[in-house]
Design an enzyme around this catalytic site. Sequence first.
Site, PDB file in Angstrom:
ATOM      1  N   ASP A  83      -9.744  11.167   9.318  1.00  0.00           N
ATOM      2  CA  ASP A  83      -9.437  10.813   8.134  1.00  0.00           C
ATOM      3  C   ASP A  83     -10.197   8.831   7.568  1.00  0.00           C
ATOM      4  OD1 ASP A  83      -8.872  10.531   5.795  1.00  0.00           O
ATOM      5  OD2 ASP A  83      -6.505  10.190   5.886  1.00  0.00           O
ATOM      6  N   PHE A 112       1.507   9.779   3.445  1.00  0.00           N
ATOM      7  CA  PHE A 112       2.188   9.518   4.117  1.00  0.00           C
ATOM      8  C   PHE A 112       3.501   8.751   4.466  1.00  0.00           C
ATOM      9  CE2 PHE A 112      -1.482  12.182   5.763  1.00  0.00           C
ATOM     10  CZ  PHE A 112      -1.455  13.093   5.287  1.00  0.00           C
ATOM     11  N   GLY A 113       2.980   7.706   3.550  1.00  0.00           N
ATOM     12  CA  GLY A 113       3.789   5.925   3.172  1.00  0.00           C
ATOM     13  C   GLY A 113       3.989   5.123   2.508  1.00  0.00           C
ATOM     14  N   LYS A 118       5.248  -0.248   7.703  1.00  0.00           N
ATOM     15  CA  LYS A 118       5.341   1.424   7.105  1.00  0.00           C
ATOM     16  C   LYS A 118       5.771   2.300   7.857  1.00  0.00           C
ATOM     17  CE  LYS A 118       1.605   5.448   7.694  1.00  0.00           C
ATOM     18  NZ  LYS A 118       0.212   5.304   8.456  1.00  0.00           N
ATOM     19  N   GLY A 150       0.536   5.957   0.440  1.00  0.00           N
ATOM     20  CA  GLY A 150      -0.356   6.924   1.223  1.00  0.00           C
ATOM     21  C   GLY A 150       0.027   8.111   1.245  1.00  0.00           C
ATOM     22  N   GLY A 152       1.187  -1.430   0.244  1.00  0.00           N
ATOM     23  CA  GLY A 152      -0.050   0.233   0.278  1.00  0.00           C
ATOM     24  C   GLY A 152       0.728   0.928  -0.124  1.00  0.00           C
ATOM     25  N   VAL A 181       4.152   0.984   2.529  1.00  0.00           N
ATOM     26  CA  VAL A 181       4.165   0.324   3.393  1.00  0.00           C
ATOM     27  C   VAL A 181       4.283  -1.236   2.730  1.00  0.00           C
ATOM     28  CG1 VAL A 181       1.609  -1.036   4.904  1.00  0.00           C
ATOM     29  CG2 VAL A 181       1.491   1.392   4.743  1.00  0.00           C
TER      30      VAL A 181
HETATM   31  N1  LIG Z   1      -1.385  -3.279   8.815  1.00  0.00           N
HETATM   32  C1  LIG Z   1      -1.759  -3.701   7.755  1.00  0.00           C
HETATM   33  N2  LIG Z   1      -1.746  -4.494   7.625  1.00  0.00           N
HETATM   34  C2  LIG Z   1      -2.047  -4.398   5.175  1.00  0.00           C
HETATM   35  N3  LIG Z   1      -2.394  -3.522   5.104  1.00  0.00           N
HETATM   36  C3  LIG Z   1      -1.740  -2.466   5.419  1.00  0.00           C
HETATM   37  C4  LIG Z   1      -1.344  -2.321   6.918  1.00  0.00           C
HETATM   38  N4  LIG Z   1      -1.314  -1.254   7.208  1.00  0.00           N
HETATM   39  C5  LIG Z   1      -1.817  -0.282   5.731  1.00  0.00           C
HETATM   40  N5  LIG Z   1      -1.862  -0.513   4.977  1.00  0.00           N
HETATM   41  C6  LIG Z   1      -2.101  -0.722   3.027  1.00  0.00           C
HETATM   42  O1  LIG Z   1      -1.478   0.804   3.367  1.00  0.00           O
HETATM   43  C7  LIG Z   1      -2.639   1.362   3.082  1.00  0.00           C
HETATM   44  C8  LIG Z   1      -1.619   2.611   3.116  1.00  0.00           C
HETATM   45  O2  LIG Z   1      -1.556   2.483   4.411  1.00  0.00           O
HETATM   46  P1  LIG Z   1      -1.935   4.569   5.796  1.00  0.00           P
HETATM   47  O3  LIG Z   1      -3.124   4.411   5.444  1.00  0.00           O
HETATM   48  O4  LIG Z   1      -1.618   3.966   7.030  1.00  0.00           O
HETATM   49  O5  LIG Z   1      -0.596   5.218   4.867  1.00  0.00           O
HETATM   50  P2  LIG Z   1      -1.290   6.830   5.029  1.00  0.00           P
HETATM   51  O6  LIG Z   1       0.027   7.454   3.655  1.00  0.00           O
HETATM   52  O7  LIG Z   1      -0.991   7.150   5.933  1.00  0.00           O
HETATM   53  O8  LIG Z   1      -2.541   6.778   3.908  1.00  0.00           O
HETATM   54  P3  LIG Z   1      -2.797   8.431   3.533  1.00  0.00           P
HETATM   55  O9  LIG Z   1      -2.182   8.914   2.655  1.00  0.00           O
HETATM   56  O10 LIG Z   1      -4.385   7.781   3.843  1.00  0.00           O
HETATM   57  O11 LIG Z   1      -3.037   8.899   4.711  1.00  0.00           O
HETATM   58  C9  LIG Z   1      -3.638   0.812   3.078  1.00  0.00           C
HETATM   59  O12 LIG Z   1      -4.883   1.862   2.284  1.00  0.00           O
HETATM   60  C10 LIG Z   1      -3.666   0.163   2.792  1.00  0.00           C
HETATM   61  O13 LIG Z   1      -3.967  -0.835   2.203  1.00  0.00           O
END
Ligand SMILES: Nc1ncnc2c1ncn2[C@@H]1O[C@H](COP(=O)(O)OP(=O)(O)OP(=O)(O)O)[C@@H](O)[C@H]1O
Length: 309
Positions: free
Chosen positions: A145, A31-32, A49, A29, A27, A34
């Site tokens: 969010d 901010f990070g 992440k 997003g 994944g 994964v």
């Molecule tokens: N614990 C986990 N297990 C499996 N997949 C995960 C997990 N954590 C995150 N992901 C996957 O990674 C994606 C991005 O994670 P996350 O939303 O924490 O990142 P972010 O950069 O903070 O995103 P955003 O831009 O939505 O704030 C999630 O939509 C999910 O599909």
Amino acid sequence: MMMSGGMVMNNQPDYLLSKYTFGTKIGEGNFGCVWKAFDNHSGEIVAIKVLKGKEYSWEEAQNLQEVKLLCEIDHPNIIELKELVLGEAGVLYLVFEYMDCNLGKLIRDKGEGERFFSEFEIRNYCFQILKGLDYMHKHGNFHCDLKPDNILVSGDVIKIADLGCAQEFLSNSPYPQYITTRWYRAPEVLLHSEYGSAIDMWAMGAIMAELFILSPLFPGDRGYCRKKQLNNQLNMICNIMGSPDETSWVKKSAKYYRFPQFQIIQFDMVMPDVSKEAIDLMTSLLSWNPSKRANGCRGSTPSILQAML
Ligand SMILES: Nc1ncnc2c1ncn2[C@@H]1O[C@H](COP(=O)(O)OP(=O)(O)OP(=O)(O)O)[C@@H](O)[C@H]1O
């Protein structure tokens, strides 16, 4: 190595690479990124992440909102942060329990296969999300969010994730600029009015409807400027929920905004097979006035929500 709650914090650069074998990227997003990874010691699969775009000091890492909150939280419907690791060049790694996929993907897959969720499945998912939210709200925090991609699923278990934007009710710091992906953004946020935990309940209502119809309920256009985006998103909401009447909430929160005039579309017309309790819950969660929204902590909640919590 330090321990906080059940979580391990480590700032030894070699530690991460010796403990985990990285697999595929699962994944990404704002901010990070994964990654799926394998814990060489325990044999467990985890999700790591890697935070983007900044060199962290150990103090900054420990003070991140997502980290501080997850250290305090212990709930079966909120993702568990297992470890915090500061690697070389200030790269920060958050090690989470692994979940099979996110709810957004599950909805998209169902949509492509033209197969609907049963109301039983939807109640089970919503019940668990509401439990997680209720826990957060009772402990003085709100998510800010909530959207299908931030809700993780493994089998029939649901966990709320991505607490990076979460807020404390009583925090002295100003609330963040970034509040909820627009499609799930509550009217009070769109209108730059005061807001609180009820914004999560609005998002919950939009997600519950999306589970029934398999597409977003208020998919506003991006628009080329902020004003166009706002008009478009509020237009979408008026189109379905009907324009707000002249209540004190509208007078206080939207006195300068001219709402387009629409009648409410009754959900039971567009979702004829859905139970009355589920329709009542969605309608209540999607109330214009935040204080009228169903909320686990209040007495005036629809019976389905009371039964769920
Ligand atoms: N614990 C986990 N297990 C499996 N997949 C995960 C997990 N954590 C995150 N992901 C996957 O990674 C994606 C991005 O994670 P996350 O939303 O924490 O990142 P972010 O950069 O903070 O995103 P955003 O831009 O939505 O704030 C999630 O939509 C999910 O599909």
